[in-house]
Design a protein around this motif. Structure first.
Motif, PDB file in Angstrom:
ATOM      1  N   MET A  19      -4.959  10.198   9.487  1.00 43.57           N
ATOM      2  CA  MET A  19      -6.417  10.085   9.550  1.00 43.57           C
ATOM      3  C   MET A  19      -7.001  10.338   8.158  1.00 43.57           C
ATOM      4  N   ALA A  20      -7.852   9.425   7.684  1.00 46.71           N
ATOM      5  CA  ALA A  20      -8.490   9.588   6.386  1.00 46.71           C
ATOM      6  C   ALA A  20      -9.560  10.677   6.465  1.00 46.71           C
ATOM      7  N   GLU A  21     -10.004  11.151   5.296  1.00 47.96           N
ATOM      8  CA  GLU A  21     -10.984  12.235   5.250  1.00 47.96           C
ATOM      9  C   GLU A  21     -12.294  11.863   5.937  1.00 47.96           C
ATOM     10  N   ASP A  22     -12.645  10.563   5.932  1.00 46.21           N
ATOM     11  CA  ASP A  22     -13.904  10.150   6.548  1.00 46.21           C
ATOM     12  C   ASP A  22     -13.774   9.915   8.038  1.00 46.21           C
ATOM     13  N   GLY A  23     -12.620  10.210   8.618  1.00 43.95           N
ATOM     14  CA  GLY A  23     -12.424  10.064  10.043  1.00 43.95           C
ATOM     15  C   GLY A  23     -11.850   8.743  10.475  1.00 43.95           C
ATOM     16  N   GLN A  24     -11.670   7.823   9.536  1.00 46.44           N
ATOM     17  CA  GLN A  24     -11.107   6.521   9.878  1.00 46.44           C
ATOM     18  C   GLN A  24      -9.594   6.622  10.020  1.00 46.44           C
ATOM     19  N   PRO A  25      -9.009   5.995  11.056  1.00 45.52           N
ATOM     20  CA  PRO A  25      -7.552   5.966  11.155  1.00 45.52           C
ATOM     21  C   PRO A  25      -6.938   5.357   9.903  1.00 45.52           C
ATOM     22  N   ALA A  26      -5.809   5.896   9.457  1.00 45.67           N
ATOM     23  CA  ALA A  26      -5.177   5.427   8.229  1.00 45.67           C
ATOM     24  C   ALA A  26      -4.731   3.976   8.344  1.00 45.67           C
ATOM     25  N   ALA A  27      -4.337   3.546   9.545  1.00 43.96           N
ATOM     26  CA  ALA A  27      -3.868   2.183   9.751  1.00 43.96           C
ATOM     27  C   ALA A  27      -4.719   1.511  10.821  1.00 43.96           C
ATOM     28  N   PRO A  28      -5.531   0.517  10.467  1.00 42.61           N
ATOM     29  CA  PRO A  28      -6.351  -0.164  11.465  1.00 42.61           C
ATOM     30  C   PRO A  28      -5.490  -1.009  12.410  1.00 42.61           C
ATOM     31  N   ARG A  29      -6.062  -1.345  13.566  1.00 46.47           N
ATOM     32  CA  ARG A  29      -5.344  -2.173  14.550  1.00 46.47           C
ATOM     33  C   ARG A  29      -5.675  -3.651  14.377  1.00 46.47           C
ATOM     34  N   ARG A  30      -6.937  -3.946  14.056  1.00 49.84           N
ATOM     35  CA  ARG A  30      -7.376  -5.337  13.975  1.00 49.84           C
ATOM     36  C   ARG A  30      -8.318  -5.476  12.792  1.00 49.84           C
ATOM     37  N   VAL A  31      -8.024  -6.426  11.917  1.00 50.13           N
ATOM     38  CA  VAL A  31      -8.768  -6.576  10.665  1.00 50.13           C
ATOM     39  C   VAL A  31      -9.186  -8.034  10.507  1.00 50.13           C
ATOM     40  N   LEU A  32     -10.423  -8.249  10.076  1.00 46.95           N
ATOM     41  CA  LEU A  32     -10.921  -9.577   9.739  1.00 46.95           C
ATOM     42  C   LEU A  32     -11.357  -9.552   8.285  1.00 46.95           C
ATOM     43  N   VAL A  33     -10.770 -10.434   7.486  1.00 48.75           N
ATOM     44  CA  VAL A  33     -10.984 -10.429   6.040  1.00 48.75           C
ATOM     45  C   VAL A  33     -11.763 -11.683   5.634  1.00 48.75           C
ATOM     46  N   PHE A  34     -12.815 -11.481   4.848  1.00 51.22           N
ATOM     47  CA  PHE A  34     -13.621 -12.597   4.353  1.00 51.22           C
ATOM     48  C   PHE A  34     -13.450 -12.732   2.844  1.00 51.22           C
ATOM     49  N   ALA A  35     -13.469 -13.989   2.388  1.00 49.59           N
ATOM     50  CA  ALA A  35     -13.380 -14.276   0.960  1.00 49.59           C
ATOM     51  C   ALA A  35     -14.228 -15.495   0.659  1.00 49.59           C
ATOM     52  N   ALA A  36     -14.665 -15.602  -0.594  1.00 52.23           N
ATOM     53  CA  ALA A  36     -15.391 -16.800  -1.011  1.00 52.23           C
ATOM     54  C   ALA A  36     -14.443 -17.974  -1.203  1.00 52.23           C
ATOM     55  N   HIS A  37     -13.301 -17.721  -1.854  1.00 53.07           N
ATOM     56  CA  HIS A  37     -12.382 -18.798  -2.229  1.00 53.07           C
ATOM     57  C   HIS A  37     -10.948 -18.476  -1.802  1.00 53.07           C
ATOM     58  N   PRO A  38     -10.127 -19.501  -1.630  1.00 51.92           N
ATOM     59  CA  PRO A  38      -8.692 -19.238  -1.533  1.00 51.92           C
ATOM     60  C   PRO A  38      -8.249 -18.489  -2.798  1.00 51.92           C
ATOM     61  N   ASP A  39      -7.455 -17.504  -2.638  1.00 53.11           N
ATOM     62  CA  ASP A  39      -6.839 -16.604  -3.645  1.00 53.11           C
ATOM     63  C   ASP A  39      -7.610 -15.316  -3.874  1.00 53.11           C
ATOM     64  N   ASP A  40      -8.909 -15.250  -3.492  1.00 53.93           N
ATOM     65  CA  ASP A  40      -9.684 -14.016  -3.696  1.00 53.93           C
ATOM     66  C   ASP A  40      -9.037 -12.830  -2.981  1.00 53.93           C
ATOM     67  N   ILE A  41      -8.637 -13.047  -1.736  1.00 55.10           N
ATOM     68  CA  ILE A  41      -8.048 -11.954  -0.950  1.00 55.10           C
ATOM     69  C   ILE A  41      -6.776 -11.455  -1.613  1.00 55.10           C
ATOM     70  N   ASP A  42      -5.982 -12.382  -2.127  1.00 56.40           N
ATOM     71  CA  ASP A  42      -4.683 -11.991  -2.687  1.00 56.40           C
ATOM     72  C   ASP A  42      -4.842 -11.165  -3.950  1.00 56.40           C
ATOM     73  N   PHE A  43      -5.831 -11.501  -4.776  1.00 60.18           N
ATOM     74  CA  PHE A  43      -6.108 -10.661  -5.929  1.00 60.18           C
ATOM     75  C   PHE A  43      -6.665  -9.300  -5.503  1.00 60.18           C
ATOM     76  N   GLY A  44      -7.513  -9.278  -4.498  1.00 62.36           N
ATOM     77  CA  GLY A  44      -8.247  -8.058  -4.190  1.00 62.36           C
ATOM     78  C   GLY A  44      -7.581  -7.084  -3.257  1.00 62.36           C
ATOM     79  N   ALA A  45      -6.795  -7.593  -2.279  1.00 55.95           N
ATOM     80  CA  ALA A  45      -6.394  -6.682  -1.202  1.00 55.95           C
ATOM     81  C   ALA A  45      -5.057  -6.997  -0.548  1.00 55.95           C
ATOM     82  N   SER A  46      -4.276  -7.922  -1.076  1.00 53.14           N
ATOM     83  CA  SER A  46      -3.100  -8.399  -0.332  1.00 53.14           C
ATOM     84  C   SER A  46      -2.015  -7.348  -0.163  1.00 53.14           C
ATOM     85  N   ALA A  47      -1.883  -6.417  -1.089  1.00 55.61           N
ATOM     86  CA  ALA A  47      -0.853  -5.379  -0.925  1.00 55.61           C
ATOM     87  C   ALA A  47      -1.229  -4.423   0.202  1.00 55.61           C
ATOM     88  N   THR A  48      -2.502  -4.060   0.280  1.00 62.40           N
ATOM     89  CA  THR A  48      -2.970  -3.218   1.380  1.00 62.40           C
ATOM     90  C   THR A  48      -2.793  -3.949   2.707  1.00 62.40           C
TER      91      THR A  48
END
Length: 250
Positions: free
Chosen positions: A1-30
């Protein structure tokens, strides 16, 4: 559990980006760490990416090529579902039509984390603040509150069975550094991230330099986040939208 009360690992995630490749630069390892832990992650790319690339030989069919590249990159980090809204690259705006489609996807997926580009300009590295990136962040933010949770916003969606939904957490990537409040240790997933970025071959005139810079960015994130020397991190601005610390309408 993170300090702000959020579970460390989410169950369902929806990711938005402007362009193909934005997500991979910004957040793909997470994202790779989340999917490895069993999370369901879906992408929604708002533009068709047709203004990207560096090679004239790629111009015919560039939008279709970039969709292929994004799907391949997504698969490398455990994501199978990728949708595209097809807005013109370079002309994205937080219009009513765009926000409606974002609300539609949120209601369909019902994520516990929405991940998006940031709506505020970053002056430390202005490349993070392409106008389409800012428009993506603004449109997603407007959709998260109040539209997606208001049954009287877009009543045609409610009538079609896509009922109002309260998003618990909004994560931004590509944030101005003064807003960063979550540093995710992604040590050991650097190669996976770089492979996902490299899958966008039409966007990289100098692959070696790109890969070197990405590793340096990850290490710099870790230093800013106070991680031990030699670690890698991705940085986010995390906002609680509907949590045990919030009240409806405030």
């Amino acid at each position: 559990m993170a300090e702000d009360g959020q579970p460390a690992a989410p169950r369902r995630v929806l990711v938005f980006a402007a362009h193909p490749d934005d997500i991979d630069f910004g957040a793909s390892a997470t994202i790779a760490s989340w999917t490895a832990g069993g999370a369901s992650v879906e992408y929604c790319v708002l533009t068709d990416g047709d203004a990207g690339g560096f090679s004239d030989e790629d111009r015919p069919g560039i939008a279709a090529l970039r969709r292929q590249e994004q799907r391949a990159a997504a698969a490398l980090v455990g994501v199978q579902e990728v949708t595209f809204l097809g807005e013109p690259d370079g002309y994205l705006e937080p219009t009513d039509a765009v926000i409606r489609e974002i609300v539609r996807r949120m209601r369909e997926v019902q994520p516990d984390v929405v991940l998006s580009m940031h709506p505020e300009r970053s002056w430390d590295r202005i490349q993070k603040s392409h106008p389409d990136h800012l428009a993506c962040g603004e449109a997603v933010t407007r959709a998260v509150y109040p539209a997606v949770e208001n049954p009287f916003a877009y009543p045609e969606l409610e009538a079609a069975g896509l009922h109002s939904y309260r998003v618990p957490w909004l994560w931004f990537y590509g944030s101005p550094t003064h807003h960063e409040n979550r540093f995710v240790d992604v040590t050991g997933r650097e190669d996976q991230k770089i492979a996902a970025i490299t899958a966008h071959r039409s966007q990289h005139p100098d692959v070696d330099r790109m890969q070197t810079r990405v590793r340096a960015f990850l290490q710099d994130n870790a230093r800013r986040g106070g991680l031990p020397e030699g670690r890698s991190a991705e940085a986010f601005h995390v906002v609680g939208v509907n949590t045990d610390k919030t009240i409806a309408g405030f």
